[in-house]
Scaffold this active site. Structure first.
Site, PDB file in Angstrom:
ATOM      1  N   ASP A  85       0.857  -1.197   0.000  1.00 36.18           N
ATOM      2  CA  ASP A  85       0.000   0.000   0.000  1.00 36.18           C
ATOM      3  C   ASP A  85       0.889   1.242   0.000  1.00 36.18           C
ATOM      4  O   ASP A  85       1.794   1.363   0.839  1.00 36.18           O
ATOM      5  CB  ASP A  85      -0.885  -0.040   1.251  1.00 36.18           C
ATOM      6  CG  ASP A  85      -1.972   1.038   1.235  1.00 36.18           C
ATOM      7  OD1 ASP A  85      -3.093   0.744   1.682  1.00 36.18           O
ATOM      8  OD2 ASP A  85      -1.688   2.172   0.816  1.00 36.18           O
ATOM      9  N   ASP A 102      -4.105   2.374  -5.137  1.00 35.75           N
ATOM     10  CA  ASP A 102      -2.732   2.378  -4.608  1.00 35.75           C
ATOM     11  C   ASP A 102      -2.411   1.189  -3.705  1.00 35.75           C
ATOM     12  O   ASP A 102      -1.520   1.266  -2.878  1.00 35.75           O
ATOM     13  CB  ASP A 102      -2.460   3.689  -3.855  1.00 35.75           C
ATOM     14  CG  ASP A 102      -3.061   3.696  -2.459  1.00 35.75           C
ATOM     15  OD1 ASP A 102      -4.103   3.048  -2.257  1.00 35.75           O
ATOM     16  OD2 ASP A 102      -2.482   4.346  -1.579  1.00 35.75           O
ATOM     17  N   GLU A 103      -3.145   0.106  -3.874  1.00 38.23           N
ATOM     18  CA  GLU A 103      -2.797  -1.073  -3.085  1.00 38.23           C
ATOM     19  C   GLU A 103      -3.017  -2.349  -3.883  1.00 38.23           C
ATOM     20  O   GLU A 103      -3.779  -2.367  -4.839  1.00 38.23           O
ATOM     21  CB  GLU A 103      -3.576  -1.118  -1.767  1.00 38.23           C
ATOM     22  CG  GLU A 103      -5.060  -1.057  -1.901  1.00 38.23           C
ATOM     23  CD  GLU A 103      -5.775  -1.085  -0.556  1.00 38.23           C
ATOM     24  OE1 GLU A 103      -5.616  -2.071   0.177  1.00 38.23           O
ATOM     25  OE2 GLU A 103      -6.509  -0.139  -0.265  1.00 38.23           O
TER      26      GLU A 103
HETATM   27  N1  DCP Z   1      -8.770   8.831  -1.340  1.00 40.60           N
HETATM   28  C1  DCP Z   1      -9.745   9.807  -1.530  1.00 40.60           C
HETATM   29  N2  DCP Z   1     -10.723   9.992  -0.594  1.00 40.60           N
HETATM   30  C2  DCP Z   1     -10.771   9.241   0.539  1.00 40.60           C
HETATM   31  C3  DCP Z   1      -9.795   8.239   0.751  1.00 40.60           C
HETATM   32  C4  DCP Z   1      -8.790   8.067  -0.217  1.00 40.60           C
HETATM   33  O1  DCP Z   1      -9.727  10.489  -2.562  1.00 40.60           O
HETATM   34  N3  DCP Z   1     -11.726   9.450   1.452  1.00 40.60           N
HETATM   35  C5  DCP Z   1      -7.689   8.705  -2.337  1.00 40.60           C
HETATM   36  C6  DCP Z   1      -6.521   9.572  -1.897  1.00 40.60           C
HETATM   37  C7  DCP Z   1      -5.527   8.626  -1.325  1.00 40.60           C
HETATM   38  C8  DCP Z   1      -5.787   7.363  -2.114  1.00 40.60           C
HETATM   39  O2  DCP Z   1      -7.181   7.371  -2.399  1.00 40.60           O
HETATM   40  O3  DCP Z   1      -4.189   9.108  -1.469  1.00 40.60           O
HETATM   41  C9  DCP Z   1      -5.424   6.101  -1.369  1.00 40.60           C
HETATM   42  O4  DCP Z   1      -6.210   5.987  -0.195  1.00 40.60           O
HETATM   43  P1  DCP Z   1      -5.618   5.441   1.158  1.00 40.60           P
HETATM   44  O5  DCP Z   1      -6.782   5.148   2.048  1.00 40.60           O
HETATM   45  O6  DCP Z   1      -4.667   4.320   0.876  1.00 40.60           O
HETATM   46  O7  DCP Z   1      -4.866   6.692   1.789  1.00 40.60           O
HETATM   47  P2  DCP Z   1      -3.426   7.278   1.548  1.00 40.60           P
HETATM   48  O8  DCP Z   1      -2.656   6.499   0.534  1.00 40.60           O
HETATM   49  O9  DCP Z   1      -3.572   8.741   1.274  1.00 40.60           O
HETATM   50  O10 DCP Z   1      -2.751   7.147   2.976  1.00 40.60           O
HETATM   51  P3  DCP Z   1      -2.171   5.847   3.714  1.00 40.60           P
HETATM   52  O11 DCP Z   1      -0.716   6.135   3.906  1.00 40.60           O
HETATM   53  O12 DCP Z   1      -2.902   5.789   5.002  1.00 40.60           O
HETATM   54  O13 DCP Z   1      -2.418   4.644   2.848  1.00 40.60           O
HETATM   55 CA    CA Z   2      -2.404   4.234   0.639  1.00 43.67          CA
END
Ligand code: DCP
Ligand code: CA
Length: 405
Positions: free
Chosen positions: A8, A103-104
């Site tokens: 992830d 992204d995962e």
């Molecule tokens: N995303 C979004 N709205 C949300 C959740 C996520 O647009 N409510 C988008 C932005 C994130 C991407 O999806 O960058 C991936 O979601 P993740 O939940 O994996 O969150 P992040 O990658 O940002 O953070 P983490 O380091 O916790 O994985």
């Molecule tokens: Ca992520």
């Protein structure tokens, strides 16, 4: 013994922005839009999270929590491009790859160790490639199941790597709060708290019938997951069974040359997608939705499978003429699709036939379009669809009528 990885990317949207503009590194950064706008936080850097900012939070609230944070609009095409490169790196390690969201992904590396060395080292190589090629960090969990691998990657964040040894799944999960279990959402969490359950270990010791009574089918899943039992396989996405494109008109129409021109355009899009996917099709389906929202579909089977725009269009236009002959009513939408797909093997019977020449021409056109855009080449009928403009994702829209996918 299975070896499953969950990979992830950390603060994905923010990390892509930081890789483009290193001045943003190490700072509270929020992607989602201007702090005065009505939107919500899409992604927050870990520095911003220290102020209590999290995804889904209104931007105004995020700004109150950290007025000094840098707020960015973001660009989805950029994130989609980074996502494709991320998945391509993972695909270099195994075809047993299941992308989840943008992204995962899960990877099944079972049986790799004798050839590629310890799974932990392979995971380090994956992290290293993502960092050096995309400039962003990933967190990886390794375990005997998808569930435990996911919980592990989450716990390892950011820029972490955590391996749960086989046999220790239940022990690993036991001290964690119940919300860490992927099947426990906020509502289930509240209900469990009311029952006095706060850790996964406590959840695991509840009798199955009690969870079944309280949560129905979900209770069964909770019972198994809390004990670290998860048999789900890593499932690579299946190839598409059909490909189609359709258009809804701003104004309903019965203008036959115009309908044929749109059908031609849609056939070219379907043909290009077929060729891109390396497939051929034997079945062509026309869809027509009339002004009263009544829809019909008409299909025909081709004598030979094809990936040619011309063959798709000529089948589609015959179906269209027949449909319009049977029912003269204003049309709201038309679409064309192909199904009964096979892999794109060269057919000996086609050698030097007119069809083969069409196919060669299609490939030349694909090459030009991939460099200069889809509308760089327009032929005969589609020239009448003048008002074509590019969209942000590199696709094209017809202005009047509007084009939907
Ligand atoms: N995303 C979004 N709205 C949300 C959740 C996520 O647009 N409510 C988008 C932005 C994130 C991407 O999806 O960058 C991936 O979601 P993740 O939940 O994996 O969150 P992040 O990658 O940002 O953070 P983490 O380091 O916790 O994985
Ligand atoms: Ca992520």
């Amino acid at each position: 013994m299975r070896r499953i990885l969950h990979v992830d990317l950390d603060a994905f949207f923010v990390s892509v922005e930081q890789a483009l503009n290193p001045k943003l590194m190490g700072k509270p950064v929020v992607v989602g839009g201007e702090p005065s706008s009505r939107g919500v936080v899409a992604s927050a850097s870990y520095e911003a999270r220290a102020y209590g900012i999290c995804a889904g939070m209104p931007l105004k609230k995020a700004h109150r929590l950290c007025p000094g944070a840098i707020f960015l609009q973001g660009s989805f095409p950029r994130y989609r491009a980074a996502s494709s490169r991320f998945m391509a790196i993972l695909a270099d390690f195994t075809p047993q790859l299941e992308p989840v969201g943008i992204d995962e992904a899960y990877l099944d590396l079972t049986g790799f160790e004798p050839v590629y060395g310890p799974t932990l080292e392979t995971a380090l190589r994956i992290k290293h490639r993502i960092k050096s090629e995309l400039g962003i960090t990933a967190s990886i969990g390794i375990a005997t199941s998808k569930l435990v691998a996911k919980v592990a990657s989450d716990l390892a964040k950011p820029d972490g790597l955590l391996e749960v040894p086989p046999g220790e799944e239940r022990l690993f999960l036991a001290p964690l709060p119940i919300a860490k279990l992927p099947c426990v959402g906020p509502k289930t969490e509240r209900q469990l708290h009311e029952m006095g359950i706060t850790t996964i270990g406590e959840l695991a010791s509840l009798p199955a019938y009690l969870l079944r009574v309280s949560f129905g089918a979900l209770g069964e899943v909770i019972h198994r997951y809390a004990r670290g039992i998860d048999e789900r396989r890593v499932e690579p996405p299946q190839a598409a069974k059909s490909i189609s494109r359709e258009t809804t008109f701003i104004q309903d129409t019965l203008d036959t040359p115009f309908l044929k021109a749109v059908l031609r355009y849609l056939s070219e899009r379907v043909g290009a997608e077929l060729r891109r996917a390396g497939r051929r099709a034997r079945c062509v389906t026309l869809k027509v939705r009339y002004a009263d929202f009544d829809s019909i579909t008409r299909s025909c089977t081709l004598r030979q499978s094809t990936n040619c725009d011309e063959a798709i269009f000529s089948a589609g236009v015959q179906l269209l003429e027949r449909s319009l002959g049977q029912r003269r009513q204003l049309v709201r939408l038309i679409g064309i699709g192909v199904s009964n797909l096979t892999s794109d093997e060269r057919q000996l019977s086609l050698l030097d036939s007119p069809i083969e020449r069409w196919e060669r021409l299609n490939r030349v056109i694909d090459g030009i379009r991939s460099r200069y855009g889809f509308i760089a080449i327009q032929k005969g009928q589609t020239l009448s669809l003048k008002e074509v403009f590019p969209t942000e994702n590199g696709d094209y829209m017809l202005k009047t009528p509007s084009l939907s996918r």
